[in-house]
Design a protein around this motif. Structure first.
Motif, PDB file in Angstrom:
ATOM      1  N   GLY A  42      -2.901   1.463   2.309  1.00 53.46           N
ATOM      2  CA  GLY A  42      -2.667   2.641   1.484  1.00 53.46           C
ATOM      3  C   GLY A  42      -3.223   2.524   0.079  1.00 53.46           C
ATOM      4  N   LEU A  43      -3.650   1.328  -0.338  1.00 58.84           N
ATOM      5  CA  LEU A  43      -4.245   1.184  -1.667  1.00 58.84           C
ATOM      6  C   LEU A  43      -5.709   1.607  -1.605  1.00 58.84           C
ATOM      7  CD1 LEU A  43      -2.800  -2.290  -2.683  1.00 58.84           C
ATOM      8  CD2 LEU A  43      -1.965  -0.049  -3.361  1.00 58.84           C
ATOM      9  N   ASN A  44      -6.281   1.904  -2.774  1.00 59.84           N
ATOM     10  CA  ASN A  44      -7.675   2.309  -2.811  1.00 59.84           C
ATOM     11  C   ASN A  44      -8.551   1.136  -3.248  1.00 59.84           C
ATOM     12  OD1 ASN A  44     -10.226   3.552  -3.651  1.00 59.84           O
ATOM     13  ND2 ASN A  44      -9.109   5.458  -3.262  1.00 59.84           N
ATOM     14  N   VAL A  45      -9.672   0.920  -2.524  1.00 63.48           N
ATOM     15  CA  VAL A  45     -10.521  -0.234  -2.855  1.00 63.48           C
ATOM     16  C   VAL A  45     -11.032  -0.183  -4.284  1.00 63.48           C
ATOM     17  CG1 VAL A  45     -11.402  -0.955  -0.600  1.00 63.48           C
ATOM     18  CG2 VAL A  45     -12.496   0.917  -1.789  1.00 63.48           C
ATOM     19  N   LYS A  46     -11.137   1.032  -4.848  1.00 57.66           N
ATOM     20  CA  LYS A  46     -11.678   1.124  -6.205  1.00 57.66           C
ATOM     21  C   LYS A  46     -10.725   0.519  -7.217  1.00 57.66           C
ATOM     22  CE  LYS A  46     -13.759   5.487  -4.904  1.00 57.66           C
ATOM     23  NZ  LYS A  46     -13.320   6.881  -4.760  1.00 57.66           N
ATOM     24  N   ARG A  47      -9.449   0.478  -6.870  1.00 62.29           N
ATOM     25  CA  ARG A  47      -8.477   0.067  -7.882  1.00 62.29           C
ATOM     26  C   ARG A  47      -7.664  -1.160  -7.506  1.00 62.29           C
ATOM     27  NH1 ARG A  47      -8.494   5.590  -8.178  1.00 62.29           N
ATOM     28  NH2 ARG A  47      -6.905   5.771  -6.549  1.00 62.29           N
ATOM     29  N   ILE A  48      -7.967  -1.814  -6.381  1.00 58.53           N
ATOM     30  CA  ILE A  48      -7.095  -2.952  -6.052  1.00 58.53           C
ATOM     31  C   ILE A  48      -7.347  -4.104  -7.002  1.00 58.53           C
ATOM     32  CG2 ILE A  48      -6.504  -2.615  -3.614  1.00 58.53           C
ATOM     33  CD1 ILE A  48      -8.895  -4.391  -2.932  1.00 58.53           C
ATOM     34  N   GLU A  49      -6.291  -4.777  -7.382  1.00 57.73           N
ATOM     35  CA  GLU A  49      -6.371  -5.957  -8.241  1.00 57.73           C
ATOM     36  C   GLU A  49      -5.098  -6.757  -8.037  1.00 57.73           C
ATOM     37  OE1 GLU A  49      -6.439  -4.576 -12.222  1.00 57.73           O
ATOM     38  OE2 GLU A  49      -4.591  -3.447 -12.048  1.00 57.73           O
ATOM     39  N   ILE A  50      -5.110  -7.972  -8.573  1.00 58.82           N
ATOM     40  CA  ILE A  50      -3.904  -8.788  -8.509  1.00 58.82           C
ATOM     41  C   ILE A  50      -2.987  -8.361  -9.644  1.00 58.82           C
ATOM     42  CG2 ILE A  50      -2.992 -11.126  -8.792  1.00 58.82           C
ATOM     43  CD1 ILE A  50      -4.344 -10.972  -6.200  1.00 58.82           C
ATOM     44  N   SER A  51      -1.987  -7.580  -9.360  1.00 58.04           N
ATOM     45  CA  SER A  51      -1.038  -7.180 -10.402  1.00 58.04           C
ATOM     46  C   SER A  51       0.165  -6.567  -9.730  1.00 58.04           C
ATOM     47  CB  SER A  51      -1.670  -6.150 -11.344  1.00 58.04           C
ATOM     48  OG  SER A  51      -1.785  -4.911 -10.671  1.00 58.04           O
ATOM     49  N   GLU A  52       1.220  -6.396 -10.499  1.00 54.11           N
ATOM     50  CA  GLU A  52       2.387  -5.752  -9.953  1.00 54.11           C
ATOM     51  C   GLU A  52       2.033  -4.289  -9.685  1.00 54.11           C
ATOM     52  OE1 GLU A  52       7.060  -6.306 -10.977  1.00 54.11           O
ATOM     53  OE2 GLU A  52       5.510  -7.612 -11.765  1.00 54.11           O
ATOM     54  N   GLY A  53       2.469  -3.756  -8.605  1.00 56.90           N
ATOM     55  CA  GLY A  53       2.124  -2.369  -8.297  1.00 56.90           C
ATOM     56  C   GLY A  53       0.848  -2.259  -7.491  1.00 56.90           C
ATOM     57  N   SER A  54       0.033  -3.306  -7.486  1.00 56.75           N
ATOM     58  CA  SER A  54      -1.131  -3.300  -6.603  1.00 56.75           C
ATOM     59  C   SER A  54      -0.918  -4.400  -5.549  1.00 56.75           C
ATOM     60  CB  SER A  54      -2.413  -3.520  -7.407  1.00 56.75           C
ATOM     61  OG  SER A  54      -3.530  -3.357  -6.579  1.00 56.75           O
ATOM     62  N   VAL A  55      -1.609  -5.515  -5.673  1.00 60.69           N
ATOM     63  CA  VAL A  55      -1.401  -6.604  -4.716  1.00 60.69           C
ATOM     64  C   VAL A  55      -0.762  -7.778  -5.435  1.00 60.69           C
ATOM     65  CG1 VAL A  55      -2.538  -8.252  -3.190  1.00 60.69           C
ATOM     66  CG2 VAL A  55      -3.362  -5.902  -3.299  1.00 60.69           C
ATOM     67  N   GLN A  56       0.350  -8.259  -4.885  1.00 61.85           N
ATOM     68  CA  GLN A  56       1.027  -9.420  -5.447  1.00 61.85           C
ATOM     69  C   GLN A  56       0.360 -10.683  -4.906  1.00 61.85           C
ATOM     70  OE1 GLN A  56       3.991  -9.918  -7.186  1.00 61.85           O
ATOM     71  NE2 GLN A  56       5.055  -7.945  -7.184  1.00 61.85           N
ATOM     72  N   ALA A  57       0.018 -11.605  -5.818  1.00 59.62           N
ATOM     73  CA  ALA A  57      -0.601 -12.850  -5.380  1.00 59.62           C
ATOM     74  C   ALA A  57       0.421 -13.724  -4.650  1.00 59.62           C
ATOM     75  CB  ALA A  57      -1.159 -13.605  -6.573  1.00 59.62           C
ATOM     76  N   ILE A  58      -0.080 -14.642  -3.831  1.00 57.65           N
ATOM     77  CA  ILE A  58       0.801 -15.607  -3.177  1.00 57.65           C
ATOM     78  C   ILE A  58       1.177 -16.665  -4.208  1.00 57.65           C
ATOM     79  CG2 ILE A  58       0.936 -17.346  -1.343  1.00 57.65           C
ATOM     80  CD1 ILE A  58      -1.466 -15.700  -0.076  1.00 57.65           C
ATOM     81  N   THR A  59       2.443 -17.015  -4.282  1.00 58.30           N
ATOM     82  CA  THR A  59       2.901 -17.998  -5.260  1.00 58.30           C
ATOM     83  C   THR A  59       2.124 -19.296  -5.122  1.00 58.30           C
ATOM     84  OG1 THR A  59       5.083 -17.071  -4.904  1.00 58.30           O
ATOM     85  CG2 THR A  59       4.957 -19.103  -6.184  1.00 58.30           C
ATOM     86  N   GLY A  60       1.555 -19.751  -6.237  1.00 60.52           N
ATOM     87  CA  GLY A  60       0.837 -21.023  -6.221  1.00 60.52           C
ATOM     88  C   GLY A  60      -0.547 -20.942  -5.633  1.00 60.52           C
ATOM     89  N   ALA A  61      -0.998 -19.725  -5.293  1.00 62.35           N
ATOM     90  CA  ALA A  61      -2.326 -19.603  -4.684  1.00 62.35           C
ATOM     91  C   ALA A  61      -3.055 -18.398  -5.265  1.00 62.35           C
ATOM     92  CB  ALA A  61      -2.214 -19.493  -3.171  1.00 62.35           C
ATOM     93  N   THR A  62      -3.106 -18.351  -6.613  1.00 70.56           N
ATOM     94  CA  THR A  62      -3.741 -17.210  -7.268  1.00 70.56           C
ATOM     95  C   THR A  62      -5.229 -17.130  -6.946  1.00 70.56           C
ATOM     96  OG1 THR A  62      -2.232 -17.735  -9.046  1.00 70.56           O
ATOM     97  CG2 THR A  62      -3.795 -15.985  -9.462  1.00 70.56           C
ATOM     98  N   ILE A  63      -5.885 -18.307  -6.879  1.00 72.26           N
ATOM     99  CA  ILE A  63      -7.332 -18.309  -6.651  1.00 72.26           C
ATOM    100  C   ILE A  63      -7.647 -17.739  -5.261  1.00 72.26           C
ATOM    101  CG2 ILE A  63      -9.366 -19.783  -6.403  1.00 72.26           C
ATOM    102  CD1 ILE A  63      -8.091 -21.641  -8.490  1.00 72.26           C
ATOM    103  N   SER A  64      -6.908 -18.181  -4.252  1.00 73.16           N
ATOM    104  CA  SER A  64      -7.135 -17.670  -2.898  1.00 73.16           C
ATOM    105  C   SER A  64      -6.858 -16.172  -2.836  1.00 73.16           C
ATOM    106  CB  SER A  64      -6.236 -18.391  -1.888  1.00 73.16           C
ATOM    107  OG  SER A  64      -6.315 -19.773  -2.048  1.00 73.16           O
ATOM    108  N   SER A  65      -5.739 -15.742  -3.445  1.00 75.82           N
ATOM    109  CA  SER A  65      -5.375 -14.331  -3.404  1.00 75.82           C
ATOM    110  C   SER A  65      -6.443 -13.485  -4.091  1.00 75.82           C
ATOM    111  CB  SER A  65      -4.046 -14.089  -4.132  1.00 75.82           C
ATOM    112  OG  SER A  65      -3.087 -15.021  -3.746  1.00 75.82           O
ATOM    113  N   ARG A  66      -6.919 -13.990  -5.248  1.00 76.58           N
ATOM    114  CA  ARG A  66      -7.909 -13.232  -5.999  1.00 76.58           C
ATOM    115  C   ARG A  66      -9.209 -13.108  -5.201  1.00 76.58           C
ATOM    116  NH1 ARG A  66      -7.767 -15.139 -11.655  1.00 76.58           N
ATOM    117  NH2 ARG A  66      -6.093 -13.623 -11.874  1.00 76.58           N
ATOM    118  N   ALA A  67      -9.573 -14.185  -4.498  1.00 79.70           N
ATOM    119  CA  ALA A  67     -10.814 -14.158  -3.717  1.00 79.70           C
ATOM    120  C   ALA A  67     -10.754 -13.051  -2.665  1.00 79.70           C
ATOM    121  CB  ALA A  67     -11.042 -15.509  -3.047  1.00 79.70           C
ATOM    122  N   VAL A  68      -9.606 -12.907  -2.005  1.00 79.10           N
ATOM    123  CA  VAL A  68      -9.476 -11.869  -0.983  1.00 79.10           C
ATOM    124  C   VAL A  68      -9.620 -10.492  -1.618  1.00 79.10           C
ATOM    125  CG1 VAL A  68      -7.965 -10.865   0.761  1.00 79.10           C
ATOM    126  CG2 VAL A  68      -7.961 -13.329   0.409  1.00 79.10           C
TER     127      VAL A  68
END
Lengths: 203, 195
Positions: free
Chosen positions: A162-188
């Motif tokens: 349901g999120l839009n590819v133009k606006r997805i990012e690692i942040s509250e309200g968009s995609v929450q990163a996995i604890t302790g794995a910010t680099i992996s989450s950001r890469a996705v």
């Protein structure tokens, strides 16, 4: 001299027998292996684009390789959605994900195809939290209530729906990163945004 | 019959490949992160050990001594490839999670060790029991190690949560945890057997 010839013949025979046995086993298992591969791909497609069964999938090729798929509803001439594979190097491996996207950029589903991130940290991107505990399973054996467990999906990739590819990012309200794995989450997230925008802009 | 059982039980206890001989530690470290992986690897390795033991012992008098090792390796590799293809065809999930470690059974020193040290010197029936014993011993060791690691490192057993609110210690899923667990278990086995 005699010995060398003898050794060579023995080795040749051993290898000949081994090769013919393997050829037989390969012949028997090949159709089964291919069926399993097809099944896995179909499952991935169904997951990233629910309701796409029966729609026409058309691969868009560039330099002889499939870049992404266009999804056509029956009789329509313009694609209504796209399915693409995004990849980027995470913390310790290339993370590959399959993404379904409507033509306005809304993500219909994400599935991680392959990753080799740290177990317990980045690898949690494919973790499905089981609601079943050991106690509840043991209780379940004795109780009469046998409801099947509903299909579960990894919680990390579920967030993209349901999120839009133009606006997805690692942040509250968009995609929450996995604890302790910010680099992996950001890469996705980055790989999906970059690839998605590329396809939307290419039209 | 008693002799045969002895060949079997020595692989499980007195000459357990993991705890007593400390062979095949690399695959043990790598796959013992969950009980299912450990068990699957154990069963695959058992099949390879038994299969290669049978063939090696059957042709032990036909193979010239100088080229026995390359012949053994071809036989072992054949069985490993059969296992790999079968797994891909019938257990794709297990084959995905074991990944590269199935083909690597070829270089598992337990398999070549048994072919060289036992099967090439004993009859077929004895070799079957030896292979079964070693395989079962390896499987038991893997299941013990992986259940401890899965419980402490992931808080689950066979993928089921043991207790809500238990915060798993990540260390045990990673390689250092495996070394710790294996070291402590070998110590325990030595302590018990010396008494």
């Amino acid at each position: 001299m005699n010995n060398i010839l003898k050794f060579a013949i023995v080795l040749l025979l051993v290898n000949l027998v081994a090769a013919s046995i393997l050829a037989g086993v390969y012949g028997i298992t090949r159709p089964k292996i291919e069926a399993q591969k097809r099944l896995a791909q179909e499952e991935a497609l169904r997951e990233v684009m629910p309701g796409s069964i029966g729609d026409k999938l058309e691969p868009v090729e560039e330099e002889g390789r499939v870049k992404y798929w266009q999804v056509f509803k029956a009789q329509a001439s313009r694609p209504v959605a796209y399915i693409f594979v995004a990849k980027k190097y995470g913390y310790s491996s290339v993370i590959e994900s399959m993404v379904g996207m409507k033509k306005d950029g809304t993500i219909t589903g994400v599935r991680i195809l392959s990753q080799n991130e740290t177990p317990g940290l980045g690898a949690k991107m494919i973790e499905i939290i089981s609601s079943r505990t050991l106690v509840s399973v043991i209780k379940g054996i004795f109780s009469k209530d046998k409801r099947p467990e509903k299909e579960a999906h990894p919680y990390f990739t579920e967030q993209f729906k349901g999120l839009n590819v133009k606006r997805i990012e690692i942040s509250e309200g968009s995609v929450q990163a996995i604890t302790g794995a910010t680099i992996s989450s950001r890469a996705v997230v980055d790989s999906i945004r970059e690839r998605g925008l590329e396809i939307l802009n290419a039209k | 019959m008693k002799k045969l059982l002895q060949e079997f039980s020595k692989g499980v206890f007195a000459e357990n490949p993991t705890f007593r001989l400390a062979l095949g530690l690399c695959p043990t470290l790598a796959v013992s992160t969950s009980v299912i992986n450990g068990f699957g690897m154990g069963v695959a390795a058992t099949f390879v050990i038994v299969g290669s033991n049978v063939i090696v012992s059957a042709i032990r008098n036909l193979i010239p001594g100088k080229i026995r090792i390359p012949c053994f390796i071809v036989i072992i590799a054949t069985f490993v490839t059969i296992v790999e293809l079968m797994m891909k065809a019938y257990f794709p999930v297990l084959s995905n999670s074991l990944g590269i470690f199935v083909p690597l059974i070829v270089v598992n020193c337990i398999v070549l060790g048994r072919a060289e040290a036992f099967a090439s010197r004993h009859g077929m029936v004895k070799s079957v029991f030896d292979g079964l014993g070693m395989g079962v011993g390896f499987t038991i060791a893997l299941v013990i190690i992986s259940s401890i690691r899965e419980l402490l490192g992931n808080g689950t057993v066979l993928g089921l949560i043991v207790a809500k609110g238990f915060e798993p210690a990540l260390l045990f899923i990673l390689a250092p945890g495996a070394l710790l667990i294996i070291g402590l278990l070998i110590g325990l086995v030595n302590y018990v057997s010396e008494r």
